[in-house]
Structures are given as C-alpha cells and as structure tokens.
Design a protein around this motif. Structure first.
Motif, PDB file in Angstrom:
ATOM      1  N   GLN A 104       0.836  -1.062   0.077  1.00 57.97           N
ATOM      2  CA  GLN A 104       0.181   0.494   0.341  1.00 57.97           C
ATOM      3  C   GLN A 104       0.677   1.148  -0.044  1.00 57.97           C
ATOM      4  O   GLN A 104       1.915   0.975   0.778  1.00 57.97           O
ATOM      5  N   PRO A 105       0.732   2.537  -0.475  1.00 57.50           N
ATOM      6  CA  PRO A 105       1.360   2.860  -0.861  1.00 57.50           C
ATOM      7  C   PRO A 105       0.945   4.451   0.563  1.00 57.50           C
ATOM      8  O   PRO A 105      -0.195   4.471   1.322  1.00 57.50           O
ATOM      9  N   ARG A 106       2.573   4.279   1.150  1.00 54.47           N
ATOM     10  CA  ARG A 106       3.069   4.900   2.302  1.00 54.47           C
ATOM     11  C   ARG A 106       4.039   6.160   2.022  1.00 54.47           C
ATOM     12  O   ARG A 106       4.950   5.474   1.016  1.00 54.47           O
ATOM     13  N   PRO A 107       4.828   6.564   3.015  1.00 51.77           N
ATOM     14  CA  PRO A 107       5.718   7.405   2.715  1.00 51.77           C
ATOM     15  C   PRO A 107       7.033   6.607   3.304  1.00 51.77           C
ATOM     16  O   PRO A 107       6.565   5.448   3.673  1.00 51.77           O
ATOM     17  N   LEU A 108       8.121   7.188   2.554  1.00 48.76           N
ATOM     18  CA  LEU A 108       9.469   6.328   3.077  1.00 48.76           C
ATOM     19  C   LEU A 108      10.332   7.209   4.072  1.00 48.76           C
ATOM     20  O   LEU A 108      10.067   8.418   3.968  1.00 48.76           O
ATOM     21  N   PHE A 109      10.746   6.593   5.391  1.00 50.02           N
ATOM     22  CA  PHE A 109      11.656   6.899   5.657  1.00 50.02           C
ATOM     23  C   PHE A 109      12.991   6.453   5.523  1.00 50.02           C
ATOM     24  O   PHE A 109      12.863   5.707   5.742  1.00 50.02           O
ATOM     25  N   VAL A 110      13.458   7.733   5.739  1.00 51.14           N
ATOM     26  CA  VAL A 110      14.925   7.221   5.017  1.00 51.14           C
ATOM     27  C   VAL A 110      15.774   7.745   6.179  1.00 51.14           C
ATOM     28  O   VAL A 110      15.570   8.534   6.863  1.00 51.14           O
ATOM     29  N   TYR A 111      16.683   7.324   6.224  1.00 51.49           N
ATOM     30  CA  TYR A 111      18.489   7.585   7.518  1.00 51.49           C
ATOM     31  C   TYR A 111      19.538   7.846   7.380  1.00 51.49           C
ATOM     32  O   TYR A 111      19.976   8.110   8.344  1.00 51.49           O
TER      33      TYR A 111
ATOM     34  N   GLU B 222      14.907  11.198   7.196  1.00 52.87           N
ATOM     35  CA  GLU B 222      13.884  12.734   7.044  1.00 52.87           C
ATOM     36  C   GLU B 222      12.407  11.524   6.377  1.00 52.87           C
ATOM     37  O   GLU B 222      13.054  10.499   6.166  1.00 52.87           O
ATOM     38  N   LEU B 223      11.055  12.377   6.183  1.00 50.21           N
ATOM     39  CA  LEU B 223      10.002  11.183   5.810  1.00 50.21           C
ATOM     40  C   LEU B 223       9.960  11.413   3.894  1.00 50.21           C
ATOM     41  O   LEU B 223       9.796  12.908   4.257  1.00 50.21           O
ATOM     42  N   PHE B 224       9.532  10.653   3.032  1.00 53.96           N
ATOM     43  CA  PHE B 224       9.476  11.475   1.537  1.00 53.96           C
ATOM     44  C   PHE B 224       8.118  10.910   1.331  1.00 53.96           C
ATOM     45  O   PHE B 224       7.847   9.604   2.506  1.00 53.96           O
ATOM     46  N   VAL B 225       7.282  11.190   0.797  1.00 58.89           N
ATOM     47  CA  VAL B 225       6.494  10.774  -0.002  1.00 58.89           C
ATOM     48  C   VAL B 225       6.280  10.660  -1.213  1.00 58.89           C
ATOM     49  O   VAL B 225       6.916  11.426  -2.118  1.00 58.89           O
ATOM     50  N   LEU B 226       6.471  10.104  -1.616  1.00 60.44           N
ATOM     51  CA  LEU B 226       6.730   8.867  -3.040  1.00 60.44           C
ATOM     52  C   LEU B 226       5.881   8.843  -4.228  1.00 60.44           C
ATOM     53  O   LEU B 226       4.369   9.198  -4.049  1.00 60.44           O
ATOM     54  N   ASP B 227       6.008  10.103  -4.916  1.00 60.42           N
ATOM     55  CA  ASP B 227       5.078  10.601  -6.571  1.00 60.42           C
ATOM     56  C   ASP B 227       5.287   8.838  -6.998  1.00 60.42           C
ATOM     57  O   ASP B 227       6.666   8.082  -7.025  1.00 60.42           O
ATOM     58  N   ASP B 228       4.714   8.284  -8.076  1.00 63.95           N
ATOM     59  CA  ASP B 228       4.424   7.173  -8.565  1.00 63.95           C
ATOM     60  C   ASP B 228       4.904   6.440  -7.631  1.00 63.95           C
ATOM     61  O   ASP B 228       6.013   5.556  -7.912  1.00 63.95           O
ATOM     62  N   PHE B 229       4.170   5.863  -7.025  1.00 59.16           N
ATOM     63  CA  PHE B 229       4.449   5.225  -5.907  1.00 59.16           C
ATOM     64  C   PHE B 229       5.223   3.145  -5.963  1.00 59.16           C
ATOM     65  O   PHE B 229       5.977   2.947  -6.094  1.00 59.16           O
ATOM     66  N   PRO B 230       3.870   2.593  -6.313  1.00 56.69           N
ATOM     67  CA  PRO B 230       4.736   1.710  -7.778  1.00 56.69           C
ATOM     68  C   PRO B 230       6.573   1.691  -8.336  1.00 56.69           C
ATOM     69  O   PRO B 230       7.208   0.865  -7.981  1.00 56.69           O
ATOM     70  N   ALA B 231       6.348   2.594  -9.183  1.00 56.41           N
ATOM     71  CA  ALA B 231       7.630   2.664  -9.717  1.00 56.41           C
ATOM     72  C   ALA B 231       8.939   2.857  -8.768  1.00 56.41           C
ATOM     73  O   ALA B 231      10.218   3.093  -8.563  1.00 56.41           O
ATOM     74  N   ALA B 232       8.670   4.518  -7.485  1.00 57.37           N
ATOM     75  CA  ALA B 232       9.171   4.471  -6.833  1.00 57.37           C
ATOM     76  C   ALA B 232       9.561   3.420  -6.145  1.00 57.37           C
ATOM     77  O   ALA B 232      11.173   2.703  -6.169  1.00 57.37           O
ATOM     78  N   ILE B 233       9.527   3.248  -5.698  1.00 54.55           N
ATOM     79  CA  ILE B 233       9.550   1.183  -4.445  1.00 54.55           C
ATOM     80  C   ILE B 233      10.402   0.347  -4.907  1.00 54.55           C
ATOM     81  O   ILE B 233      11.264  -0.520  -4.259  1.00 54.55           O
TER      82      ILE B 233
END
Length: 154
Positions: A5-12, A64-75
C-alpha cells in the motif's frame, strides 16, 4: 518483491536529501520537500560497505520522511537499490517494513504526531562481515557521521 500500500518512506542514510544516493535513486520520485523525522532503533555505519544499517533498538534514529510520487515505480527502484528481493529471500540485504515515525514540526520546534512509513531494515544474518564491519552510532545521526568522515578525509 511484494506489492504494498502506498505510504511515505523514512530514510536515515545515503538516500537523505543531498547525500550520494538521493539524486540517483530518490530525487526523481519525490516532488515535496522531505520532513525531518525520527524512529526508534539502533544505527550502525557499515565500514566495509560505506553506508548505514538500522536495526531494532531503543535509540532515536534521525532521518527524513518522503512522500513518493508514482509509488509503484519508486518503490520498485528503491527495492532494487536496497537489495530487497522479498521477505524470505536469503539474498535480501534489507527488508522493507512498516515502522512508526515521529515527525518534526518546525513551528512548534519539537517532534509531534506519528504515522506509519516504510523503511529498510538491515538483515544482519545475511552479512558475514557484520561483527568486524559495524560501527555503532549512539546519536542516531548518520548524516553527521558521514559529513565528519568526509571532512577528516579532506
């Protein structure tokens, strides 16, 4: 790799804004400015690989917390970069999992609110050099560690 399911991404680590993997793997998948965020965990720098690993723990780990555009391609691109091949795949270097993230509110000057986001959790069992290659970062800030390393090398 499982659909999710589309959700934000936490990166560290290296995917944070301005760091070496941000432009290559993340910049073209986001249109909003990232938000400062933190999670509970234990952060290590992998000296033998040059990037960080997040494990379970009780420290604060900052990122940082990102909202991914075009979630399927990004993930899909991020799963490839993080060597995530599926939950049960012994070749997965990281696992993509949901985690509870606290978000920094610059107006209030503190962390407020929580939301679930994906993050990539390191799989220690798949790293034969883990014991000799890890460097614990008790302050939970890989950006500061990385920048200090660059300054000392210059």
């Amino acid at each position: 790799m499982s659909l999710c399911q589309p959700r934000p991404l936490f990166v560290y680590g290296s995917l944070m804004d301005g760091l070496f993997n941000y432009r290559r793997y993340l910049a073209h998948h986001v249109s909003q400015t990232p938000r400062r965020a933190r999670v509970r965990g234990a952060l290590y720098h992998l000296q033998h690989k040059g990037y960080p690993a997040l494990l379970q723990g009780d420290d604060w780990v900052y990122g940082e917390l990102f909202v991914l555009d075009d979630f399927p391609a990004a993930i899909a691109a991020l799963d490839e970069m993080e060597n995530f091949h599926g939950e049960d795949d012994p070749q997965s270097e990281y696992l993509r999992q949901l985690i509870e993230v606290e978000i920094f509110d610059p107006v209030q000057g503190r962390y407020v609110g929580q939301q679930q986001a994906y993050h990539y959790h390191y799989v220690v069992q798949h790293d034969p050099k883990w014991q000799q290659g890890k460097h614990y970062l008790p302050d939970g800030n890989w950006r500061a560690f990385h920048l200090a390393q660059l300054e000392s090398a210059a």
